[in-house]
Enzyme design. Structure first.
Site, short mmCIF file in Angstrom:
data_model
loop_
_atom_site.label_atom_id
_atom_site.label_comp_id
_atom_site.label_asym_id
_atom_site.label_seq_id
_atom_site.Cartn_x
_atom_site.Cartn_y
_atom_site.Cartn_z
N TYR B 148 0.79 -0.78 0.15
CA TYR B 148 0.26 -0.20 0.16
C TYR B 148 1.01 1.64 -0.17
O TYR B 148 2.41 1.07 0.72
CB TYR B 148 -0.88 -0.17 1.44
N TRP B 150 1.39 5.78 -1.94
CA TRP B 150 1.20 6.43 -3.33
C TRP B 150 1.70 6.29 -3.79
O TRP B 150 2.67 6.97 -4.69
CB TRP B 150 1.31 8.27 -2.02
#
Lengths: 210, 818
Positions: B148, B150
């Protein structure tokens, strides 16, 4: 300068450059250890016996496999970018006074010199052209091709940023292998103006301790 | 030649031997010059917006914001720094202990920096073999690929999708569900309003500017967080905020910090104790009810369960009426102010804009639930400029949505589900994303989650791409301890982040500026489709994630399945062509792909008047039967029977105030200062922390710590001091900034500062730079959502005694040698 002189300098330039391109294999270090006399002679020729002797001393301190691992660790810590403030950039861009970014104007300048020599960096090498090893290799190529103008240009470049690189390396590696190699590099850079018959090149003193 | 000493002849005799000494052996140069690359102006995109990169001789020399960007981000210069960072990972590396002694060797040595450079072939062989070993020995639940973070935008090079695509081909893996931004809200909101809502469009800014009389930013700061988007940022919230200012709309900001948004709009600043938002909302709700200011008609028609919530509000179920006076005792906002808020909210057309940070706390589910309950009592949901909005602060929520088609993207091979990409149902098992550390520490344990019981697997291998868990996860020291349960940790990254440093195998990935991709502009606006053109060739030996995974899959005999037989540009073209068909169905004609790609301009799509005036929940308000919500009742559920059935002690069936494990002014607090671990100002979480932008905000070389003068004076602190911030979970250094922009009792240390322990082998070692998640708690929000509690953390501060250790995690010192 005779062709033999140029060849001699080219060989030294490539040898020094090779020290900084990648961690040395155990086999390469073994060859260095066996070539103690040769290193001694280089030290004499360049007036940096302390450097070459220190390199040999480091290599002789322990079995070569152990030394190889130690030097691999040192190479990583010094040059691979992970050590933060202890990192020693291998690139002229890191010493151009324009910040910490790599791939700055020196890369373009070096690529221009490569074009002038009708050369390019081998596709297997992914380093930018302002890497110390590549600049030394281009110097060697210029010497071998008899291109005095480019050789002098390279000598000037190396005289400008090399001392800063050497100073950082000596600061971080001291009496260890790469610190000693930096002493040899510095001696080579000091000798360059005379070697390429370019008296006007002034080498900026890197560090009082050198 | 006269400058060399001694015998040249002897020296030359050794020249051949000398040439053979070094490892490289062969020449670095080859005959034939490379052609000069003409200067170019290349359009591309990033989380910080569309930009043009200027290149000379194949080297990026400048980045300028796209001329159509209404509010270019000051973070954009970080693009160049990222590409040319001295902390770029140049070669594939393997941790020495792992390489020499095998998986699981010396796990405490992770982060100490003892790596061995290997060739790409060797690295990919090692990865493929290790994936197979773990798969064979532990099955699909032995490997975690719920990576996980950005990751960079782009429809092809979504490295997390590519990872799961490769791992699906390798036989399966453990996935993750949810995210760190809205972990609590996105689980509870489907029970309340029938969808996750946090990523859905709000009432559009033009409508707000025209109709809203009172704008309440509750833990929401669009002027900061609007700089970035999950896709390519459009910055559409900035004109919205400007319009609000021009309209003279009254603004109230409820936040422990007087935010940029509050300052810009000259808002009234109310600073409750952090984590007491639910109590404050209850105090307002009680006043509304007590003074008959609530909209019973709306509650009767559009909601379910208010009658079951009311006894709690009035204190009939627990003996505590949730009066303004009671709320004041919890949140430290005066009772008169709370009562006044109720009156202002009901008297004016009020928009309640709630931020995500409010739910990143223990029992964070309650915040969004209670806010929607409050908005329901006000009865303005679905009216122009009224109701609530959950993403005004994020990715320019509220920017009107264009008529653009939706670009498709490469898939992970799992079963697709509606909603965000990270909700994909791929994987043999999925755990709540923030519970990964808990899983590592407790294999075999049964965990409650959203009405189900998960048996936590034994995970031996974790594969992370496009993320930095050593930044975004909480309780860093617990995490370091948990990581030691892994045999193998594989990471792709372009920079030596803390996560990369803790890898066993690190593969150098390109930045998004070194590969081609395609993306939409604006998460909500979808204003353009932009070619994310490659600005420069891959730097050093980096490869795109697509190429890396293709290489791994090749070793598993699955290359063709992975690539689909398509090249990078084949995929990009296919996404565009699919969108072109959709556009045609909508009555729009997009140019053919080559024309679009060569235009070097984003492709714009029109915005209808209807979208400029979009009102959230308008359809529901107009016809709640025809346009019912996705809840069991079809209405807003203030009481959820489904949640009641779960019988969780930490998530009752209606909005409820529950004490978090620790809070400012709480009954069992050990440390005196709340740590506001909020989104940073000039970086995206941890991204760009390793760039020159850091120089603009660091204090004494550390992450800044804002502190109110009252708290600073009582500790003898002044601007620029280096301090130790500590609690039972860990300790960090930070630099003091004394400011009255923060309320007393709260300190602000932005999340995303790079973890820099003095001794990576020592759990609890001092972080020299200031990674605030060393201090926050790692517990889940509740059994319902199991979200993270990044805003739950109390600490103490002291001036650092002695010479503080130098930060070591960033680049080499700048060396001027002109």
């Amino acid at each position: 300068m005779t062709a033999a002189d140029a060849e001699q300098m080219a060989v030294v330039a490539n040898w020094i450059g090779g020290l900084f391109l990648a961690p040395q294999t155990a086999e390469a270090l073994e060859r260095h250890l066996e070539a103690g006399d040769l290193l001694e002679e280089i030290g004499q020729q360049l007036d940096c016996l302390a450097g070459t002797r220190r390199m040999n001393e480091v290599l002789a301190k322990a079995p070569i496999e152990v030394i190889s691992k130690n030097l691999e660790r040192r190479y990583f810590a010094l040059f691979e970018g992970m050590a933060g403030r202890h990192t020693v950039p291998l690139y002229e861009s890191g010493y151009a006074g324009t910040g910490t970014r790599l791939f700055q104007q020196p890369v373009t300048d070096m690529e221009c010199l490569l074009r002038d020599l009708d050369l390019s960096v081998e596709a297997t090498c992914c380093e930018p052209a302002d890497h110390i090893s590549i600049e030394l290799a281009v110097l060697a190529a210029a010497l071998r091709s008899g291109n005095g103008e480019i050789a002098r240009s390279l000598a000037q470049r190396l005289s400008r940023w090399g001392p800063g690189f050497v100073a950082r390396l000596c600061e971080e590696d001291g009496d260890e292998f790469y610190g000693a190699a930096a002493v040899v590099l510095y001696a080579f850079i000091l000798a360059l103006p005379n070697l390429v018959s370019c008296q006007e090149i002034a080498v900026k003193a890197a560090d009082g301790s050198l | 030649m006269n400058s060399l000493n001694g015998s040249r002849r002897n020296f030359l005799r050794g020249a051949t031997a000398l040439a053979a000494l070094t490892a490289s052996g062969t020449s670095l140069l080859t005959k034939g010059a490379r052609a000069e690359t003409p200067a170019a102006d290349v359009i591309s995109g990033s989380h910080w917006g569309v930009f043009r990169a200027q290149t000379e001789n194949g080297r990026a020399v400048g980045v300028t914001a796209w001329e159509g960007d209404p509010w270019p981000s000051p973070q954009l210069p970080g693009v160049l720094d990222s590409m040319y960072s001295p902390t770029r990972i140049k070669y594939p590396m393997v941790r020495r202990a792992w390489l020499e002694n095998g998986p699981g060797s010396d796990p405490a040595g992770r982060g100490t920096g003892d790596f061995v450079r290997v060739s790409w072939d060797k690295a990919l062989d090692l990865v493929a073999a290790e994936l197979k070993r773990v798969q064979d020995k532990y099955g699909p639940t032995g490997s975690f690929a719920g990576s996980y973070g950005w990751k960079s935008p782009g429809k092809l090079h979504n490295c997390q999708t590519l990872l799961r695509r490769a791992m699906t081909l390798n036989g399966g893996f453990v996935n993750s569900s949810g995210d760190y931004s809205t972990g609590a809200a996105q689980v509870i909101l489907p029970y309340v309003v029938g969808s996750i809502e946090v990523y859905e469009q709000c009432t559009a800014w033009p409508n707000v500017a025209e109709n809203t009389e009172l704008m309440v930013f509750w833990g929401a700061n669009p002027l900061n967080n609007g700089q970035i988007s999950w896709q390519v940022a459009d910055h559409g919230c900035f004109p919205g905020i400007e319009a609000l200012k021009k309209a003279g709309t009254k603004v109230i900001c409820i936040d422990p910090i007087r935010t940029e948004t509050c300052q810009y709009l000259n808002g009234e600043w109310l600073a409750p104790r952090p984590q007491t938002d639910v109590a404050l909302m209850l105090g307002i709700a009680y006043t509304l009810y007590d003074e008959k200011l609530h909209d019973q008609t709306f509650l009767d028609k559009y909601t379910a369960g208010f009658d079951q919530f009311l006894p709690y509000l009035l204190g009939k179920t627990d003996g505590i009426p949730k009066t303004a006076q009671w709320a004041a005792s919890v949140c430290e906002i005066p009772a008169e102010t709370i009562q006044d808020l109720a009156r202002q909210f009901s008297k004016n057309r009020t928009m309640l804009a709630l931020g995500y940070s409010t739910q990143r706390q223990h029992h964070g589910e309650q915040v969004h639930w209670m806010l929607i309950t409050l908005a329901s009592m006000l009865g303005q949901i679905g009216l122009p400029g009224g109701g609530y909005g959950l993403s005004y602060h994020y990715a320019s929520g509220g920017a009107p949505t264009s008529r653009a088609p939706i670009l498709t993207a490469i898939t992970d091979g799992g079963a697709s589900v509606a909603g965000a990409s990270w909700l994909s149902a791929s994987g043999a098992l999925s755990i709540p994303v923030s519970r990964f550390v808990e899983t590592l520490l407790n294999p075999g344990k049964t965990m409650d989650f959203n009405g189900t019981k998960l048996k936590l697997p034994q995970i031996k291998l974790a594969y992370w791409v496009g993320g930095n868990p050593f930044s975004h996860h909480q309780d860093r020291n617990e995490m370091v301890r948990a990581w030691r349960a892994l045999d193998t940790f594989i990471v792709h990254d372009f920079q030596w982040t803390a996560t990369a440093r803790h890898a066993d195998i690190i593969l150098p990935a390109t930045t998004s500026y070194e590969r081609n991709d395609i993306e939409q502009v604006g998460d909500y606006a979808l204003s353009h489709i932009v070619a994310m053109k490659k600005v420069v060739d891959p730097i050093f030996e980096s490869r795109s994630d697509f190429d890396i995974f293709a290489g791994i899959c090749e070793r598993m005999g699955k290359r063709e399945e992975f690539t689909g037989g398509k090249s990078e540009m084949d995929w990009i073209r296919s996404f565009y062509e699919a969108a072109r068909l959709e556009a045609r169905a909508k009555g729009m004609e997009m140019p053919v792909f080559d024309v679009f790609w060569d235009s070097n301009r984003p492709l714009a799509f029109p915005v209808s008047e209807e979208q400029k005036n979009y009102i959230s929940h308008k359809d529901f308000r107009e016809d709640p039967l025809l346009n019912g919500l996705g809840t069991p009742s079809g209405r807003i559920e203030i009481f959820s029977k489904n949640i009641e059935k779960m019988a969780y002690d930490d998530c009752p069936p209606h909005p409820t105030w529950m004490e978090p494990v620790e809070r400012l002014g709480g009954p069992s607090v050990k440390y005196p200062l709340h740590v506001a671990a909020i989104h940073p100002t000039l970086r995206l979480h941890s991204q760009l922390c390793g760039t020159a932008l850091r120089k603009t905000y660091e204090i004494s070389g550390r992450e800044p710590c804002w502190i109110n003068p009252v708290d600073a004076n009582s500790r003898g602190l002044k601007d620029g001091d280096v301090i130790r911030v500590f609690n039972d979970r860990g300790q960090i250094l930070a630099g003091v900034k004394v400011t009255d922009l923060i309320r007393p009792g709260v300190v602000r240390i932005n999340e995303g500062g790079w973890f820099d322990p003095v001794d990576p082998r020592e759990i609890g070692s001092l972080c020299r730079y200031g990674d605030v998640n060393t201090l926050t708690t790692g517990i889940g929000t509740s059994k319902l959502a199991q979200g993270n509690c990044g805003q739950t953390g109390m600490a103490e501060i002291e001036k650092f005694k002695g010479e503080p250790a130098a930060v070591s995690v960033f680049e080499a010192p700048e060396t001027a040698n002109g």
